[in-house]
Design a protein around this motif. Sequence first.
Motif, PDB file in Angstrom:
ATOM      1  N   LYS A   3     -51.077-104.146  71.754  1.00 42.86           N
ATOM      2  CA  LYS A   3     -49.869-104.780  71.221  1.00 42.86           C
ATOM      3  C   LYS A   3     -49.373-105.799  72.239  1.00 42.86           C
ATOM      4  CE  LYS A   3     -48.395-100.681  68.661  1.00 42.86           C
ATOM      5  NZ  LYS A   3     -48.794-101.110  67.373  1.00 42.86           N
ATOM      6  N   VAL A   6     -47.615-113.206  70.326  1.00 43.66           N
ATOM      7  CA  VAL A   6     -48.175-114.535  70.058  1.00 43.66           C
ATOM      8  C   VAL A   6     -47.015-115.511  70.161  1.00 43.66           C
ATOM      9  CG1 VAL A   6     -49.315-116.036  68.385  1.00 43.66           C
ATOM     10  CG2 VAL A   6     -49.921-113.614  68.485  1.00 43.66           C
ATOM     11  N   TYR A  23     -48.415-109.123  68.132  1.00 39.86           N
ATOM     12  CA  TYR A  23     -49.778-108.896  67.651  1.00 39.86           C
ATOM     13  C   TYR A  23     -50.127-107.428  67.860  1.00 39.86           C
ATOM     14  CZ  TYR A  23     -51.751-109.211  72.475  1.00 39.86           C
ATOM     15  OH  TYR A  23     -52.055-109.032  73.798  1.00 39.86           O
ATOM     16  N   ALA A  31     -56.388-111.154  66.212  1.00 38.64           N
ATOM     17  CA  ALA A  31     -54.990-111.591  66.226  1.00 38.64           C
ATOM     18  C   ALA A  31     -54.813-112.846  65.369  1.00 38.64           C
ATOM     19  CB  ALA A  31     -54.525-111.851  67.655  1.00 38.64           C
ATOM     20  N   VAL A  35     -52.598-113.632  61.967  1.00 38.80           N
ATOM     21  CA  VAL A  35     -51.673-114.763  61.891  1.00 38.80           C
ATOM     22  C   VAL A  35     -51.942-115.568  60.616  1.00 38.80           C
ATOM     23  CG1 VAL A  35     -51.205-117.026  62.930  1.00 38.80           C
ATOM     24  CG2 VAL A  35     -51.198-114.972  64.350  1.00 38.80           C
TER      25      VAL A  35
END
Length: 84
Positions: A3, A6, A23, A31, A35
């Motif tokens: 974790k 971003v 993330y 990731a 997104v």
Amino acid sequence: MAKGTVRYWAAAKAAAGTAEEPYDAGTLAEALDAVRERHPGELVRVLRRCSFLVDGDPVGTRGHETVRLAEGGTVEVLPPFAGG
């Protein structure tokens, strides 16, 4: 899975509609896939032109699936900058 955060800059920030978000991924590729799912449309197009820093280190030409993400780490999304 790690974790982290971003962070979006310039055109990426505008396209995402936020400066940063969390993330939960093991690699940069995972990731970025997340997104793209969260922000379909303009951000997907912007990401094609971006460079990335992971915990301050440039990703460069490395395959995103090979770039491991650390717990508490940061991915910086940097679109091309103009001017000076």
